[in-house]
Write a protein that holds these residues in place. Structure first.
Motif, PDB file in Angstrom:
ATOM      1  N   VAL A  11      -7.323  -7.030  -2.307  1.00 32.93           N
ATOM      2  CA  VAL A  11      -5.841  -7.012  -2.636  1.00 32.93           C
ATOM      3  C   VAL A  11      -5.634  -7.904  -3.837  1.00 32.93           C
ATOM      4  O   VAL A  11      -4.932  -7.345  -4.816  1.00 32.93           O
ATOM      5  N   ALA A  12      -6.386  -8.974  -4.064  1.00 30.36           N
ATOM      6  CA  ALA A  12      -6.081  -9.920  -5.344  1.00 30.36           C
ATOM      7  C   ALA A  12      -6.545  -8.789  -6.615  1.00 30.36           C
ATOM      8  O   ALA A  12      -5.673  -8.853  -7.577  1.00 30.36           O
ATOM      9  N   SER A  18      -4.844 -13.910  -8.380  1.00 23.80           N
ATOM     10  CA  SER A  18      -6.001 -14.646  -7.951  1.00 23.80           C
ATOM     11  C   SER A  18      -6.075 -14.555  -6.157  1.00 23.80           C
ATOM     12  O   SER A  18      -4.947 -14.333  -5.565  1.00 23.80           O
ATOM     13  N   THR A  19      -7.239 -14.816  -5.516  1.00 23.88           N
ATOM     14  CA  THR A  19      -7.381 -14.774  -4.292  1.00 23.88           C
ATOM     15  C   THR A  19      -6.516 -15.784  -3.694  1.00 23.88           C
ATOM     16  O   THR A  19      -5.935 -15.651  -2.351  1.00 23.88           O
ATOM     17  N   ALA A  20      -6.455 -16.961  -4.197  1.00 25.29           N
ATOM     18  CA  ALA A  20      -5.709 -18.238  -3.782  1.00 25.29           C
ATOM     19  C   ALA A  20      -4.023 -17.872  -3.590  1.00 25.29           C
ATOM     20  O   ALA A  20      -3.355 -18.087  -2.675  1.00 25.29           O
ATOM     21  N   THR A  21      -3.744 -16.922  -4.648  1.00 22.77           N
ATOM     22  CA  THR A  21      -2.280 -16.483  -4.485  1.00 22.77           C
ATOM     23  C   THR A  21      -1.932 -15.734  -3.573  1.00 22.77           C
ATOM     24  O   THR A  21      -1.002 -15.919  -2.662  1.00 22.77           O
ATOM     25  N   VAL A  22      -2.855 -14.800  -3.183  1.00 22.44           N
ATOM     26  CA  VAL A  22      -2.833 -13.857  -2.017  1.00 22.44           C
ATOM     27  C   VAL A  22      -2.893 -14.802  -0.695  1.00 22.44           C
ATOM     28  O   VAL A  22      -1.956 -14.461   0.019  1.00 22.44           O
ATOM     29  N   ALA A  38       6.461  -8.777  -4.324  1.00 16.45           N
ATOM     30  CA  ALA A  38       6.639  -7.510  -3.889  1.00 16.45           C
ATOM     31  C   ALA A  38       5.233  -6.514  -4.326  1.00 16.45           C
ATOM     32  O   ALA A  38       5.102  -5.565  -3.667  1.00 16.45           O
ATOM     33  N   THR A  39       4.799  -6.917  -5.467  1.00 14.42           N
ATOM     34  CA  THR A  39       3.188  -6.329  -5.950  1.00 14.42           C
ATOM     35  C   THR A  39       2.339  -6.514  -4.619  1.00 14.42           C
ATOM     36  O   THR A  39       1.767  -5.546  -4.068  1.00 14.42           O
ATOM     37  N   ILE A  40       2.004  -7.902  -4.217  1.00 14.00           N
ATOM     38  CA  ILE A  40       1.277  -8.314  -3.097  1.00 14.00           C
ATOM     39  C   ILE A  40       1.856  -7.352  -1.939  1.00 14.00           C
ATOM     40  O   ILE A  40       0.696  -6.783  -1.261  1.00 14.00           O
ATOM     41  N   GLU A  42       3.178  -4.504  -1.437  1.00 13.86           N
ATOM     42  CA  GLU A  42       2.839  -3.093  -1.594  1.00 13.86           C
ATOM     43  C   GLU A  42       1.519  -2.980  -1.534  1.00 13.86           C
ATOM     44  O   GLU A  42       0.995  -1.845  -1.033  1.00 13.86           O
ATOM     45  N   VAL A  43       0.616  -3.650  -2.327  1.00 12.80           N
ATOM     46  CA  VAL A  43      -0.886  -3.459  -1.806  1.00 12.80           C
ATOM     47  C   VAL A  43      -1.418  -3.786  -0.819  1.00 12.80           C
ATOM     48  O   VAL A  43      -2.168  -2.942  -0.416  1.00 12.80           O
ATOM     49  N   ILE A  44      -0.804  -4.643  -0.239  1.00 16.83           N
ATOM     50  CA  ILE A  44      -1.363  -4.915   1.130  1.00 16.83           C
ATOM     51  C   ILE A  44      -0.846  -3.741   2.026  1.00 16.83           C
ATOM     52  O   ILE A  44      -1.808  -3.379   2.762  1.00 16.83           O
ATOM     53  N   ALA A  45       0.159  -3.186   2.229  1.00 16.53           N
ATOM     54  CA  ALA A  45       0.467  -1.982   2.819  1.00 16.53           C
ATOM     55  C   ALA A  45      -0.407  -0.863   2.549  1.00 16.53           C
ATOM     56  O   ALA A  45      -0.761  -0.041   3.286  1.00 16.53           O
ATOM     57  N   LYS A  46      -0.772  -0.584   1.204  1.00 20.45           N
ATOM     58  CA  LYS A  46      -1.409   0.522   0.562  1.00 20.45           C
ATOM     59  C   LYS A  46      -2.999   0.383   1.039  1.00 20.45           C
ATOM     60  O   LYS A  46      -3.460   1.570   1.673  1.00 20.45           O
ATOM     61  N   LEU A  47      -3.555  -0.908   0.999  1.00 24.61           N
ATOM     62  CA  LEU A  47      -4.823  -0.953   1.511  1.00 24.61           C
ATOM     63  C   LEU A  47      -5.144  -1.418   3.013  1.00 24.61           C
ATOM     64  O   LEU A  47      -6.415  -1.034   3.675  1.00 24.61           O
ATOM     65  N   GLY A  48      -4.126  -1.505   3.766  1.00 21.34           N
ATOM     66  CA  GLY A  48      -4.451  -1.819   5.166  1.00 21.34           C
ATOM     67  C   GLY A  48      -4.700  -3.153   5.480  1.00 21.34           C
ATOM     68  O   GLY A  48      -5.521  -3.235   6.451  1.00 21.34           O
TER      69      GLY A  48
END
Length: 330
Positions: A11-12, A18-22, A38-40, A42-48
């Motif tokens: 995701v990061a 960074s992974t800390a931000t996620v 919003a970016t995080i 969207e990525v979480i939804a896309k990668l599951g």
């Protein structure tokens, strides 16, 4: 072929942070700019991606679990309380962990101490005397108590047992009953509230109360004490039981002895459990709003966990439910 599971690093990398931000975003530990969030998202939804609850608790210090201790989960009154509490817990993203002390005071402390290490806060029923409960405040977790407290500074939720008992007694007096008895359960702190309401109403009408004591708040106990009440000389013409379970057990035994209910005696209880609808006669009762009590306690506890300051006490109004087990006397 085994499907690859997205990690926080995936995701990061995809979001360019960074992974800390996620981690902080997912666990609600910190807010970021709308564009980053919003970016995080969207990525979480896309990668599951699915967060690890154990890792989250290590970061936030929270388990997202709440403990609820009840006295007897087989009693429908407590089942309804659990239902109300669980509904609110789930709405706020919490898991409910249930402990049943089985009306055994000796089990309460070790079970609650163990439970406190796994939850963010606890809602507690207890038969302990208030002066014996100081250790609960030393567990280091937010608490909400069911029942009135006079000394400990623990928020509490209760239905107005005194008012409910007064309303029920007033109903029986209005039906023309002259010999009213109460089947009590002295180990319960709520018993005193109910006794007070009954006695206040009877005193206003110049009447005395007959009190019979029981050793357990169960249907079996109501059944056990029936013969002593019904066959021990002149029996009452109305009986108020500490709860519906005792009333149902009493009614079963009285009918087995050959008495007709409510012709020979009116019977009533407290809690408005569902089984009271299906007896013959159906049971007159005081609805203590059990499910609402559970919901109110959970809302109070979650507010405390979130650092808010809910009212320290919540009193819920009972309702009188009139059914066929009470009848007018000639």
């Amino acid at each position: 072929m085994k499907k690859n599971v997205a990690t926080i690093r995936d995701v990061a990398a995809a979001a360019g942070v960074s992974t800390a931000t996620v981690s902080k975003f997912v666990n609600g530990a910190q807010r970021f700019s709308p564009a980053v969030e919003a970016t995080i998202t969207e990525v979480i939804a896309k990668l599951g991606y699915r967060s690890n609850p154990l890792a989250a608790s290590m970061i936030t210090g929270r388990t997202k679990s709440i403990g609820l201790s009840v006295l007897d989960v087989s009693n429908p009154h407590f089942t309804s309380i659990v239902k109300g509490a669980n509904r609110v817990a789930q709405a706020h993203g919490y898991t409910l962990l249930l402990v049943d002390t089985e009306e055994n005071p000796g089990r309460e402390r070790p079970l609650l101490e163990a439970l406190s290490r796994r939850v963010d806060g606890m809602i507690v029923f207890s038969r302990m005397l208030e002066e014996e409960m100081d250790w609960m405040t030393e567990l280091g977790k937010p608490l909400v108590f069911f029942g009135r407290l006079n000394r400990l500074e623990i928020p509490w939720v209760i239905s107005d047992d005194h008012r409910g008992a007064y309303m029920l007694t007033r109903h029986l007096v209005s039906l023309g009953h002259k010999r009213i008895a109460y089947l009590s359960f002295p180990r319960s702190r709520r018993d005193e509230e109910r006794l007070g309401g009954i006695r206040e109403c009877l005193a206003a009408h110049g009447m005395e109360l007959i009190v019979h004591e029981s050793s357990a708040p169960t249907a079996a106990e109501g059944e056990r004490v029936c013969s002593a009440i019904m066959l021990g000389g002149e029996h009452p013409d109305a009986l108020i039981c500490y709860n519906d379970l005792m009333a149902l057990g009493f009614m079963k035994a009285a009918q087995a002895l050959g008495f007709k209910l409510p012709e020979d005696m009116s019977v009533a209880g407290f809690d408005n459990i569902q089984y009271g609808l299906y007896t013959s006669p159906a049971l007159t009762t005081v609805d203590l709003q059990s499910e609402r009590m559970g919901a109110a306690a959970m809302e109070k506890l979650i507010a405390t966990i979130d650092g808010k300051a809910p009212p320290t006490t919540t009193m819920i109004e009972p309702q009188l439910i009139l059914r066929g087990s009470t009848i007018k006397r000639n």
